[in-house]
Design a protein around this motif. Structure first.
Motif, PDB file in Angstrom:
ATOM      1  N   LYS A  31     -26.681   4.756   8.880  1.00 58.92           N
ATOM      2  CA  LYS A  31     -25.967   3.782   9.773  1.00 58.92           C
ATOM      3  C   LYS A  31     -27.091   2.610  10.745  1.00 58.92           C
ATOM      4  N   GLU A  32     -28.140   2.970  10.696  1.00 57.31           N
ATOM      5  CA  GLU A  32     -29.039   1.666  11.181  1.00 57.31           C
ATOM      6  C   GLU A  32     -28.902   0.682  10.107  1.00 57.31           C
ATOM      7  N   GLY A  33     -29.207   0.997   8.831  1.00 60.07           N
ATOM      8  CA  GLY A  33     -29.640   0.247   7.711  1.00 60.07           C
ATOM      9  C   GLY A  33     -28.137  -0.762   7.603  1.00 60.07           C
ATOM     10  N   LEU A  34     -27.016  -0.198   7.504  1.00 64.81           N
ATOM     11  CA  LEU A  34     -25.726  -0.948   7.464  1.00 64.81           C
ATOM     12  C   LEU A  34     -25.248  -1.683   8.427  1.00 64.81           C
ATOM     13  N   THR A  35     -25.662  -1.246   9.875  1.00 62.89           N
ATOM     14  CA  THR A  35     -25.434  -2.089  11.028  1.00 62.89           C
ATOM     15  C   THR A  35     -26.393  -3.409  10.909  1.00 62.89           C
ATOM     16  N   TYR A  36     -27.509  -3.043  10.505  1.00 62.97           N
ATOM     17  CA  TYR A  36     -28.237  -4.428  10.388  1.00 62.97           C
ATOM     18  C   TYR A  36     -27.559  -5.371   9.324  1.00 62.97           C
ATOM     19  N   HIS A  96     -19.644  -2.570  10.399  1.00 53.40           N
ATOM     20  CA  HIS A  96     -19.292  -1.785  11.490  1.00 53.40           C
ATOM     21  C   HIS A  96     -19.267  -0.094  10.890  1.00 53.40           C
ATOM     22  N   VAL A  97     -20.152   0.717  11.401  1.00 53.80           N
ATOM     23  CA  VAL A  97     -20.348   2.096  10.912  1.00 53.80           C
ATOM     24  C   VAL A  97     -19.675   3.077  12.037  1.00 53.80           C
ATOM     25  N   VAL A  98     -19.009   3.690  11.646  1.00 49.40           N
ATOM     26  CA  VAL A  98     -18.360   4.921  12.440  1.00 49.40           C
ATOM     27  C   VAL A  98     -18.890   6.420  11.676  1.00 49.40           C
ATOM     28  N   TRP A  99     -19.827   6.918  12.272  1.00 48.65           N
ATOM     29  CA  TRP A  99     -20.409   8.181  11.787  1.00 48.65           C
ATOM     30  C   TRP A  99     -19.980   9.557  12.402  1.00 48.65           C
ATOM     31  N   VAL A 100     -19.504  10.316  11.300  1.00 49.19           N
ATOM     32  CA  VAL A 100     -19.044  11.864  11.807  1.00 49.19           C
ATOM     33  C   VAL A 100     -19.632  12.699  10.933  1.00 49.19           C
ATOM     34  N   VAL A 103     -28.627   2.594  -1.617  1.00 47.21           N
ATOM     35  CA  VAL A 103     -27.270   3.048  -0.940  1.00 47.21           C
ATOM     36  C   VAL A 103     -26.318   1.696  -1.038  1.00 47.21           C
ATOM     37  N   LEU A 104     -27.214   0.649  -0.508  1.00 44.81           N
ATOM     38  CA  LEU A 104     -26.732  -0.514  -0.218  1.00 44.81           C
ATOM     39  C   LEU A 104     -26.054  -1.443  -1.578  1.00 44.81           C
ATOM     40  N   ALA A 105     -26.894  -1.346  -2.568  1.00 44.30           N
ATOM     41  CA  ALA A 105     -26.690  -1.690  -4.119  1.00 44.30           C
ATOM     42  C   ALA A 105     -25.372  -0.956  -4.591  1.00 44.30           C
TER      43      ALA A 105
END
Length: 224
Positions: free
Chosen positions: A17-22, A26-30, A107-109
């Protein structure tokens, strides 16, 4: 871009979540399968990162339900590394598979690669009025409903849609769809056009028009 992250491991979830937000997502985590299913079906997400081992419902059940109603990129996240588990996930409709442990760069790649594939598929879609044709998945939608076609019917409709508004002779259609000369197969195109009309045109306006003495034309409006 909105991402649904489904992960019950606090460390992994926070890292992603921190990485994608950076990166601007917009991340919704469940953290459980029930919440994942609700969010996936009711929310408007561009991509889902889905762990397999979850409380309440496992990730495979969530994926199966998603695939019944939505075409959205799904990347599975799991501690399982066996080939059989990966095959099961991909066969169930996952677009990619990440095995723990992994780095955020991986993950990002993978996210970027999957989103590129989906964007390419969207660019390939043929749209004529209320008609949508996906040449990659062989899916056809007309006025919001799925139309089941044979391979020849699909190819014929695709040719007509690619030349929407243009009159195509029976000879030209036969050559493009069947790949041979018209000759003695003089009524084959007419038969397939009739089949397409029966499946598509349940009510006006007509989609496929007959131009007397010339051939057929796909046009979403009535010919005046």
């Amino acid at each position: 871009m909105k991402v649904l992250l489904v992960e019950d491991d606090t460390y992994v979830g926070e890292m992603i979540k921190e990485g994608l937000t950076y990166e601007g997502y917009h991340v919704v985590w469940v953290r459980d399968g029930f919440s994942a299913m609700r969010e996936a079906l009711e929310g408007d997400y561009h991509l889902i990162l889905l762990d397999i081992m979850l409380p309440k419902f496992d990730g495979m059940k969530v994926l199966s339900r998603i695939r019944e109603v939505k075409d959205i990129p799904v990347i599975m996240i799991t501690a399982k590394s066996q080939v059989e588990d990966k095959v099961e996930g991909l066969s169930a409709g996952a677009d990619d598979y990440i095995t723990k442990p992994f780095s955020f760069k991986e993950v990002l790649a993978r996210i970027n690669a999957v989103l590129r594939r989906y964007k390419k598929e969207e660019e390939d879609i043929i749209k004529v009025g209320d008609l949508l044709i996906n040449p990659r998945s062989y899916e056809v939608y007309y006025r919001g409903r799925s139309i089941k076609l044979t391979s020849r019917e699909f190819k014929l409709l695709k040719v007509l849609a690619e030349h929407a508004g243009e009159v195509l002779s029976r000879e030209r259609l036969f050559a493009k769809v069947w790949g041979s000369s018209y000759g003695e197969n003089s009524n084959v195109v007419d038969v397939y056009i009739k089949n397409l009309r029966n499946k598509l045109e349940d009510r006006p306006p007509k989609l496929i028009h007959t131009v007397r003495g010339m051939g057929y034309m796909l046009k979403p409006q009535d010919v005046s």
